[in-house]
Design an enzyme around this catalytic site. Structure first.
Site, PDB file in Angstrom:
ATOM      1  N   ASP A 186       3.770  -5.064   3.788  1.00 41.26           N
ATOM      2  CA  ASP A 186       5.218  -5.257   3.803  1.00 41.26           C
ATOM      3  C   ASP A 186       5.603  -6.631   4.339  1.00 41.26           C
ATOM      4  O   ASP A 186       6.528  -7.271   3.831  1.00 41.26           O
ATOM      5  CB  ASP A 186       5.912  -4.152   4.594  1.00 41.26           C
ATOM      6  CG  ASP A 186       5.406  -3.996   6.022  1.00 41.26           C
ATOM      7  OD1 ASP A 186       4.324  -4.513   6.350  1.00 41.26           O
ATOM      8  OD2 ASP A 186       6.100  -3.324   6.816  1.00 41.26           O
ATOM      9  N   HIS A 205       0.837  -1.202   0.000  1.00 37.67           N
ATOM     10  CA  HIS A 205       0.000   0.000   0.000  1.00 37.67           C
ATOM     11  C   HIS A 205       0.874   1.255   0.000  1.00 37.67           C
ATOM     12  O   HIS A 205       2.056   1.230   0.356  1.00 37.67           O
ATOM     13  CB  HIS A 205      -0.920   0.009   1.217  1.00 37.67           C
ATOM     14  CG  HIS A 205      -0.186  -0.133   2.517  1.00 37.67           C
ATOM     15  ND1 HIS A 205       0.552   0.887   3.080  1.00 37.67           N
ATOM     16  CD2 HIS A 205      -0.058  -1.197   3.351  1.00 37.67           C
ATOM     17  CE1 HIS A 205       1.094   0.473   4.207  1.00 37.67           C
ATOM     18  NE2 HIS A 205       0.753  -0.792   4.395  1.00 37.67           N
TER      19      HIS A 205
END
Length: 469
Positions: free
Chosen positions: A340, A77
């Site tokens: 992540d 994102h």
């Protein structure tokens, strides 16, 4: 096409902001910033996007004799606010800092007349966009996503088909990033894309963009445990330097507070475009912080965690199957959005930056050996997997944050790409003996043992719901 070319400036370290729209074409003006962008790679992936810092000098352009016949992307994102849990820690620290009525001196004078950068706690966990941050902020997550869409359109636009699927996890900030990218692509290419929302929960099992959720044997605290009894001298040095000019204040700063202020620097930059809190730190402070943060990443999500490769193998195996089936599949573009954690586990299983080191010093910075996992996953981080057609042969190459990262031991193809036959051997060796379902004891929570959404999205309804995080 002009709008795409201009927006590429923002994806190579220069940021741009829209200033006008004439005849359907968005024009971009360069947005100057007093922010020192060279510190971004030192902020553990919590600050704005940047190009992968370690380049081998390989041109990212497709080799002259080749064309891209298939591409995949796995992206994080865009820039966001701190999470609710980290935001609460920041508010508690701010309460401690602002209770003093006197003046701070030295580096800490940034807190004289300071205003906390999050105006409302409802923004925690959310993507930054023009509705809640200054529109001139070049690092807003929405802008990063829009520019990424233009980048994809420019480089891979001729590979898209109408109703091409795009896959996102059900996290709010991930889903919102995907929507901005999709909107940008649809505008540039005049097509309609099909956004698939893959649920984030433990019952999803292997059919997930976040397979760690279903790994019952994964210890995400392993990195913190490695540091449990460690004393990091650089934090003591920072504290002594700050307090030397503020010895009259009855202020107790813990080492965790100092590390939290680095996070503060990163997230305030995401929100405001710059942060005076960054000025608390000297460059060497951030170099040390980055090293220890990446040691933590190594044990939390990288090769130092025994579950990283089994978890990451889910997406690596799916990616490999898409590559090997490319000639039979209807789609040539496969875009996916996640977090992540998931991308670092993917990279760990893939082995692109694995240097074989298994233990790191906590006494000093080990510059020669550290694996910089955070360089893979800044906000808006992305990994492109390209299948190239060069004459009658096919090759594979990876682009991490706009830099070519060669497949270890497999660089004999054009532009140091990997011949597909050798790539088959590489992946077979990487995944040999790895079993996500058994290693993670997935069947405690789910009976789903395979990732299928890339293949069955037309038959199965993948529509969320989307969470607020």
């Amino acid at each position: 096409m002009l709008s795409i070319l201009l927006s590429l400036l923002s994806l190579s370290g220069t940021h741009a902001a829209p200033i006008s729209k004439d005849n359907g074409t968005v024009c971009y003006a360069l947005n100057s910033s007093t922010t020192d962008e060279s510190i971004f790679p030192l902020l553990n992936g919590q600050g704005p996007h940047y190009d992968y810092p370690q380049s081998f000098g390989i041109p990212v352009e497709v080799p002259d004799q080749c064309t891209v016949e298939h591409v995949q992307m796995l992206a994080r994102h865009g820039e966001r606010y701190p999470t609710a849990s980290k935001g609460k820690l920041m508010i508690a620290l701010w309460d401690k800092l602002k209770e003093f009525q006197g003046q701070y001196n030295g580096p800490m004078e940034v807190f004289n007349d300071y205003e906390f950068f999050v105006s409302n706690t409802k923004y925690f966990d959310q993507l930054t966009n023009s509705t809640d941050v200054d529109p001139s902020n070049p690092y807003a997550g929405a802008k990063t996503a829009q520019h990424l869409g233009k980048y994809i359109a420019y480089n891979y636009g001729d590979l898209f088909s109408d109703s091409n699927p795009v896959f996102t996890s059900s996290s709010g900030r991930v889903h919102q990033t995907a929507k901005y990218v999709v909107s940008s692509l649809e505008e540039e290419l005049d097509i309609q894309l099909d956004l698939q929302i893959i649920q984030e929960n433990e019952t999803s099992g292997a059919n997930s963009l976040t397979p760690a959720d279903s790994c019952m044997t994964y210890n995400g605290d392993l990195g913190d445990e490695y540091f449990e009894n460690a004393t990091l001298p650089y934090l003591t040095d920072i504290k002594n330097r700050w307090m030397k000019k503020n010895s009259n204040l009855n202020l107790t700063l813990e080492h965790d507070d100092i590390e939290l202020l680095v996070d503060w620097c990163a997230f305030e930059t995401n929100v405001k475009g710059s942060s005076a809190v960054c000025d608390l730190f000297e460059r060497n402070d951030l170099v040390a912080y980055s090293y220890y943060a990446n040691v933590n990443n190594f044990y939390r999500r990288g090769a130092g965690n025994p579950m990283s490769n089994p978890i990451g193998s889910v997406l690596v195996n799916a990616s490999y199957n898409l590559l090997t089936q490319a000639d039979e599949l209807d789609n040539k573009v496969w875009l996916s959005f996640s977090h992540d954690t998931d991308i670092q586990q993917f990279i760990s299983a893939l082995g692109l930056i694995d240097n074989g080191v298994t233990e790191y010093s906590l006494d000093q910075v080990d510059f020669q050996n550290i694996q910089q996992l955070s360089w893979v996953t800044p906000m808006g981080g992305r990994i492109f997997t390209e299948k190239l057609k060069c004459g009658n042969a096919s090759y594979v190459r990876y682009i991490i944050n706009d830099v070519i990262i060669p497949v270890p031991g497999c660089t004999s193809g054009p532009g140091f790409s990997c011949p597909i036959e050798d790539f088959d051997d590489y992946i077979t060796n990487r995944l040999n003996g790895i079993d996500y379902v058994s290693s993670c004891e997935v069947q405690q929570v789910s009976n789903t043992t395979e990732l299928t959404f890339y293949w069955d999205y037309n038959e199965v309804e993948y529509n969320g719901p989307v969470s607020n995080k």
